[in-house]
Design a protein around this motif. Structure first.
Motif, PDB file in Angstrom:
ATOM      1  N   SER A   1      40.891 -32.786 -33.676  1.00  0.00           N
ATOM      2  CA  SER A   1      41.172 -33.337 -34.887  1.00  0.00           C
ATOM      3  C   SER A   1      39.761 -33.794 -35.177  1.00  0.00           C
ATOM      4  O   SER A   1      38.603 -34.171 -34.570  1.00  0.00           O
TER       5      SER A   1
ATOM      6  N   TYR B   1      41.852 -35.146 -40.270  1.00  0.00           N
ATOM      7  CA  TYR B   1      43.262 -34.191 -40.468  1.00  0.00           C
ATOM      8  C   TYR B   1      43.166 -33.512 -38.637  1.00  0.00           C
ATOM      9  O   TYR B   1      42.031 -33.313 -37.878  1.00  0.00           O
ATOM     10  N   SER B   2      44.155 -33.608 -37.901  1.00  0.00           N
ATOM     11  CA  SER B   2      45.797 -33.700 -38.805  1.00  0.00           C
ATOM     12  C   SER B   2      46.345 -34.985 -38.252  1.00  0.00           C
ATOM     13  O   SER B   2      47.291 -35.141 -38.505  1.00  0.00           O
ATOM     14  N   GLN B   3      45.787 -35.103 -37.698  1.00  0.00           N
ATOM     15  CA  GLN B   3      46.911 -36.530 -37.053  1.00  0.00           C
ATOM     16  C   GLN B   3      46.560 -38.079 -36.637  1.00  0.00           C
ATOM     17  O   GLN B   3      47.166 -38.834 -36.754  1.00  0.00           O
ATOM     18  N   ASN B   4      45.396 -37.981 -38.021  1.00  0.00           N
ATOM     19  CA  ASN B   4      44.548 -39.567 -37.595  1.00  0.00           C
ATOM     20  C   ASN B   4      45.272 -40.944 -37.204  1.00  0.00           C
ATOM     21  O   ASN B   4      45.770 -42.065 -37.468  1.00  0.00           O
TER      22      ASN B   4
ATOM     23  N   THR C   1      35.585 -31.812 -39.785  1.00  0.00           N
ATOM     24  CA  THR C   1      36.943 -30.836 -39.288  1.00  0.00           C
ATOM     25  C   THR C   1      36.865 -29.476 -38.756  1.00  0.00           C
ATOM     26  O   THR C   1      37.380 -29.586 -38.038  1.00  0.00           O
TER      27      THR C   1
ATOM     28  N   ARG D   1      43.195 -40.105 -43.002  1.00  0.00           N
ATOM     29  CA  ARG D   1      42.409 -40.310 -42.302  1.00  0.00           C
ATOM     30  C   ARG D   1      41.666 -41.717 -42.106  1.00  0.00           C
ATOM     31  O   ARG D   1      41.495 -42.907 -42.989  1.00  0.00           O
TER      32      ARG D   1
END
Length: 457
Positions: A361, A381-384, A338, A406
């Protein structure tokens, strides 16, 4: 999608030589060793070549079709510069008879006084290759209850025999990609849980790393445990096979090299990381082992070293995903968590940092395509999201979404066309992202046409 709540694990649906002809590009300049005059740029009027009288218009009721054809042929052969006498828009051009000018290759149709449609005369031109399209949605979804949302674990792997293994809680399940049959391989009991799984190369043996620091070897063809090996004091979250040898990485910061055929639990111990080892990968030639840890370090070891031979400290977060290129010797890709968000590329042959791509991300996994020079990354995090990249430009071919947590787990099919991803949303999703070895976007033989959502157990 239909939900089939099937409780029984066994009923889950989940050169030959060719002649090469040289075809130069139409715009290519041709160079030669002697001067050949360009007829289209020559002024034949200086030779007192008579020009025919233009045919009268059809409304005048006169004229000859032969004269019209001759005029068109003359224009095609000698250019439109000659013109017809008395036409105000065509003035004599004063220039040298021959001038130095390089010709370019022209289609034979450009010399034809009458236009033709290529298709009408059977001329086939090579079609322009359209950019490869990647399906934006998963073609199959399996519900995977108790799939842990833990960045440091490795709970999914795909064998060379087209069998997927996944660790769910304290159990390991096998999903046959050809038959969609599910088999429960083992149950560790309430006092332990699965932290990593890994198929041996070209074998039916599976290594299972446990929360209690043990490594179990199972024969999947017989669903029988072959051996249990100790040596780690804490959970084993990373596994990597080297031919018949096995490397295991643990939260106790160590890497153990094991030979299941030997009497000892491990044959050597690799020390260097200052925190949990969460990524392990052997190179394709089995000469180098790359390891990543929660200490933000990426190390490279050789077959005989007990200390890292290369150390990379540029990442600013845990290094979990590691991928060796199958196309370029010594090319290694690694990710950052992250606080890092970057994919970095290294040349371990020259010990150099090649490039860095900020993905925006958390990067959880990396895998190279063995069919084309592309790779896929999965993110948290944060768009998967899941991103397919073209290397070395690192241009995005596709961004895939669907997971709501995730995307912590990734495995690639043995044919190299399909990936499976797992997330804390307790689903496994199958995507067709890479072309076949023949660079054709054909459906994978594991059943790409079989849509639906089922359960892994």
């Amino acid at each position: 999608m239909n939900n089939n709540n099937i409780q029984s694990p066994n009923s889950l649906e989940p050169k030959t030589p060719t002649t090469n002809y040289y075809h130069p590009s139409p715009s290519r300049t041709i160079y030669s060793d002697r001067f050949i005059p360009c007829r289209s740029s020559s002024n034949f009027a200086l030779f007192d070549i008579s020009t025919p009288t233009p045919p009268p218009p059809p409304s005048a009721g006169g004229g000859s079709s032969s004269a019209a054809y001759t005029a068109l042929l003359r224009t095609a052969l000698f250019g439109s510069d000659l013109g017809y006498p008395g036409t105000p828009d065509k003035k004599p051009v004063n220039r040298n008879i021959f001038r130095f000018k390089s010709e370019t290759r022209q289609s034979c149709h450009s010399l034809c006084p009458v236009g033709f449609d290529d298709q009408s005369i059977g001329v086939a031109h090579a079609p322009i290759k359209a950019p490869r399209k990647v399906a934006k949605s998963a073609y199959k979804i399996l519900d995977a209850p108790a799939l842990q949302d833990d960045f440091y674990l490795n709970l999914v792997d795909w064998s060379s025999h087209n069998v997927l293994t996944v660790g769910l809680g304290n159990c390991v399940y096998l999903w046959n990609a050809c038959s969609s049959k599910v088999t429960k391989l083992c149950d560790l009991g309430v006092d332990d849980s699965v932290c990593s799984v890994g198929w041996a190369q070209h074998s039916t043996h599976i290594a299972v790393g446990t929360n209690n620091g043990k490594v179990q070897i199972w024969d999947a063809s017989r669903c029988k445990r072959v051996r249990t090996m100790e040596g780690h004091r804490l959970r084993v979250g990373a596994l990597a096979w080297h031919s018949s040898l096995l490397s295991s990485g643990s939260r106790d910061k160590s890497i153990l090299q094991r030979d299941p055929r030997a009497q000892e639990d491990f044959v050597s111990k690799l020390s260097g990381h200052k925190s949990e080892v969460c990524g392990l990968k052997w190179s394709y030639d089995n000469r180098e082992l790359a390891s990543g840890g929660n200490d933000n370090k990426l190390f490279v070891w050789n077959q005989h070293s007990t200390q890292p031979v290369l150390k990379y400290c540029e990442h600013t977060a845990a290094v979990k995903a590691i991928a060796w290129s199958p196309h370029v010797h010594g090319l290694l890709a690694s990710d950052g968590g992250t606080a890092d968000r970057c994919i970095r590329f290294w040349n371990t042959t020259t010990n150099s940092h090649l490039s860095c791509m900020d993905t925006g991300s958390q990067v959880c996994n990396l895998a190279w395509s063995k069919n084309v020079n592309e790779l896929v990354s999965t993110h948290g995090y944060s768009q998967n999201q899941i991103i397919v990249w073209r290397y070395p430009t690192m241009s995005k071919l596709a961004t895939l979404t669907g997971h709501t947590y995730r995307v912590l787990y990734l495995a690639i099919s043995p044919d190299g066309q399909t990936i499976v991803t797992g997330a804390g949303d307790e689903t496994l999703r199958f995507w067709n992202v890479f072309p076949s070895p023949k660079f054709q976007n054909t459906e994978s033989e594991i059943g790409a046409s079989s849509f639906g959502r089922t359960h892994i157990r």
